[in-house]
Write a protein that holds these residues in place. Sequence first.
Motif, PDB file in Angstrom:
ATOM      1  N   THR A  24       0.773  -1.151   0.047  1.00  0.00           N
ATOM      2  CA  THR A  24       0.065  -0.002   0.045  1.00  0.00           C
ATOM      3  C   THR A  24       0.718   1.095  -0.008  1.00  0.00           C
ATOM      4  O   THR A  24       1.624   1.416   1.005  1.00  0.00           O
ATOM      5  CB  THR A  24      -0.835   0.105   1.298  1.00  0.00           C
ATOM      6  OG1 THR A  24      -1.602  -1.131   1.218  1.00  0.00           O
ATOM      7  CG2 THR A  24      -1.955   1.259   1.318  1.00  0.00           C
ATOM      8  N   ALA A  26       1.661   5.380  -2.259  1.00  0.00           N
ATOM      9  CA  ALA A  26       1.223   6.600  -2.981  1.00  0.00           C
ATOM     10  C   ALA A  26       2.156   7.399  -2.952  1.00  0.00           C
ATOM     11  O   ALA A  26       2.985   7.530  -2.091  1.00  0.00           O
ATOM     12  CB  ALA A  26      -0.174   7.061  -2.274  1.00  0.00           C
ATOM     13  N   LEU A 110      -1.068   6.392   6.032  1.00  0.00           N
ATOM     14  CA  LEU A 110      -1.639   5.982   4.669  1.00  0.00           C
ATOM     15  C   LEU A 110      -2.379   4.819   4.724  1.00  0.00           C
ATOM     16  O   LEU A 110      -2.084   3.740   5.316  1.00  0.00           O
ATOM     17  CB  LEU A 110      -0.358   5.713   3.487  1.00  0.00           C
ATOM     18  CG  LEU A 110      -1.036   5.192   2.360  1.00  0.00           C
ATOM     19  CD1 LEU A 110      -1.597   6.616   1.605  1.00  0.00           C
ATOM     20  CD2 LEU A 110       0.130   4.891   1.447  1.00  0.00           C
ATOM     21  N   LYS A 112      -5.352   2.284   2.540  1.00  0.00           N
ATOM     22  CA  LYS A 112      -5.500   1.775   1.058  1.00  0.00           C
ATOM     23  C   LYS A 112      -6.822   2.437   0.437  1.00  0.00           C
ATOM     24  O   LYS A 112      -6.766   2.902  -0.477  1.00  0.00           O
ATOM     25  CB  LYS A 112      -5.663   0.275   0.955  1.00  0.00           C
ATOM     26  CG  LYS A 112      -5.532  -0.489  -0.390  1.00  0.00           C
ATOM     27  CD  LYS A 112      -5.654  -2.014  -0.298  1.00  0.00           C
ATOM     28  CE  LYS A 112      -4.694  -2.487  -1.363  1.00  0.00           C
ATOM     29  NZ  LYS A 112      -3.353  -2.918  -1.061  1.00  0.00           N
ATOM     30  N   ASP A 114      -7.841   5.329   1.023  1.00  0.00           N
ATOM     31  CA  ASP A 114      -7.738   6.690   0.929  1.00  0.00           C
ATOM     32  C   ASP A 114      -7.237   7.080  -0.486  1.00  0.00           C
ATOM     33  O   ASP A 114      -7.195   8.224  -0.929  1.00  0.00           O
ATOM     34  CB  ASP A 114      -6.776   7.441   1.824  1.00  0.00           C
ATOM     35  CG  ASP A 114      -7.471   7.269   3.316  1.00  0.00           C
ATOM     36  OD1 ASP A 114      -8.874   7.333   3.402  1.00  0.00           O
ATOM     37  OD2 ASP A 114      -6.877   7.568   4.143  1.00  0.00           O
ATOM     38  N   ILE A 115      -6.635   6.145  -1.212  1.00  0.00           N
ATOM     39  CA  ILE A 115      -5.820   6.288  -2.449  1.00  0.00           C
ATOM     40  C   ILE A 115      -6.972   5.927  -3.662  1.00  0.00           C
ATOM     41  O   ILE A 115      -7.434   5.093  -3.813  1.00  0.00           O
ATOM     42  CB  ILE A 115      -4.699   5.197  -2.440  1.00  0.00           C
ATOM     43  CG1 ILE A 115      -3.815   5.391  -1.543  1.00  0.00           C
ATOM     44  CG2 ILE A 115      -4.099   5.244  -3.944  1.00  0.00           C
ATOM     45  CD1 ILE A 115      -2.758   4.079  -1.660  1.00  0.00           C
ATOM     46  N   LYS A 116      -7.373   7.113  -4.113  1.00  0.00           N
ATOM     47  CA  LYS A 116      -8.537   7.172  -5.303  1.00  0.00           C
ATOM     48  C   LYS A 116      -8.000   7.588  -6.555  1.00  0.00           C
ATOM     49  O   LYS A 116      -8.623   7.723  -7.557  1.00  0.00           O
ATOM     50  CB  LYS A 116      -9.658   8.151  -4.487  1.00  0.00           C
ATOM     51  CG  LYS A 116     -10.111   7.556  -3.477  1.00  0.00           C
ATOM     52  CD  LYS A 116     -11.256   8.388  -3.044  1.00  0.00           C
ATOM     53  CE  LYS A 116     -11.993   7.896  -1.823  1.00  0.00           C
ATOM     54  NZ  LYS A 116     -11.460   7.193  -0.941  1.00  0.00           N
ATOM     55  N   PHE A 118      -4.885   7.814  -9.496  1.00  0.00           N
ATOM     56  CA  PHE A 118      -3.611   6.818 -10.125  1.00  0.00           C
ATOM     57  C   PHE A 118      -3.347   7.532 -11.545  1.00  0.00           C
ATOM     58  O   PHE A 118      -3.971   8.148 -12.152  1.00  0.00           O
ATOM     59  CB  PHE A 118      -4.176   5.475 -10.674  1.00  0.00           C
ATOM     60  CG  PHE A 118      -4.535   4.531  -9.376  1.00  0.00           C
ATOM     61  CD1 PHE A 118      -3.806   4.124  -8.507  1.00  0.00           C
ATOM     62  CD2 PHE A 118      -5.916   4.810  -8.996  1.00  0.00           C
ATOM     63  CE1 PHE A 118      -4.157   3.261  -7.485  1.00  0.00           C
ATOM     64  CE2 PHE A 118      -6.373   4.132  -7.793  1.00  0.00           C
ATOM     65  CZ  PHE A 118      -5.367   3.189  -7.061  1.00  0.00           C
ATOM     66  N   PRO A 127      -0.168   4.923  -7.751  1.00  0.00           N
ATOM     67  CA  PRO A 127      -0.992   5.339  -6.718  1.00  0.00           C
ATOM     68  C   PRO A 127      -0.626   6.856  -6.387  1.00  0.00           C
ATOM     69  O   PRO A 127       0.458   7.019  -6.153  1.00  0.00           O
ATOM     70  CB  PRO A 127      -1.224   4.594  -5.885  1.00  0.00           C
ATOM     71  CG  PRO A 127       0.191   3.806  -5.824  1.00  0.00           C
ATOM     72  CD  PRO A 127       0.612   3.843  -7.153  1.00  0.00           C
ATOM     73  N   GLN A 129      -1.446  10.295  -3.807  1.00  0.00           N
ATOM     74  CA  GLN A 129      -2.187  10.916  -2.611  1.00  0.00           C
ATOM     75  C   GLN A 129      -2.976  12.284  -3.339  1.00  0.00           C
ATOM     76  O   GLN A 129      -2.916  12.569  -4.366  1.00  0.00           O
ATOM     77  CB  GLN A 129      -1.388  11.400  -1.770  1.00  0.00           C
ATOM     78  CG  GLN A 129      -1.030  10.327  -0.706  1.00  0.00           C
ATOM     79  CD  GLN A 129      -0.471  10.602   0.577  1.00  0.00           C
ATOM     80  OE1 GLN A 129       0.644  11.234   0.504  1.00  0.00           O
ATOM     81  NE2 GLN A 129      -0.963  10.553   1.643  1.00  0.00           N
ATOM     82  N   SER A 130      -4.230  12.432  -2.587  1.00  0.00           N
ATOM     83  CA  SER A 130      -4.717  13.521  -3.153  1.00  0.00           C
ATOM     84  C   SER A 130      -3.988  14.946  -2.984  1.00  0.00           C
ATOM     85  O   SER A 130      -3.471  15.312  -2.000  1.00  0.00           O
ATOM     86  CB  SER A 130      -6.342  13.666  -2.541  1.00  0.00           C
ATOM     87  OG  SER A 130      -6.032  14.427  -1.229  1.00  0.00           O
TER      88      SER A 130
END
Length: 154
Positions: A24, A26, A110, A112, A114-116, A118, A127, A129-130
């Motif tokens: 996991t 990002a 972090l 999993k 929360d990762i939206k 890519f 992946p 992060q926002s």
Amino acid sequence: MENIKHKLTVLAHIAEEFNHKDVTWAIGASLLLYFKGITSEFHDIDIMIAEDDVETVKEILLSLGNIIQSKPNSKYKTKCFLEFHVDGVEIDTMAGFGIIYQDKEYYFPLKKEDIKDFTEVQGIKIPLQSIEEWRIYYELMERDEKVKMIDSYL
């Protein structure tokens, strides 16, 4: 540009290993801003990882490069910060990211779910992060220039 291309090749190689081992992870910091078109450069590759995956990440990165002794920074309270050099590229990994702001501790592990977001580099899924999360982080880190850059983007 040549330098960026090399860094992205190194990232793709790392990403392939991480994805294969179901880590996991990002991308954050300036590379995230680069991928979003907010900045045209980045110096190192900042990878946020789940605390459960620290040993796996360490094993993978040690097989690709070497670990660097990093100096602790009192502004951060990250549970695990490891710095590597892989093929001449600095890779910073952070698990249990923490920031100290006005004597208060902020904790951003972090997860999993929360990762939206890519992107793809050389056909490998990366992946991200926002940007909204990183705006908060940069604000707590008092990195005003980065906050302004993100605000202009948003």
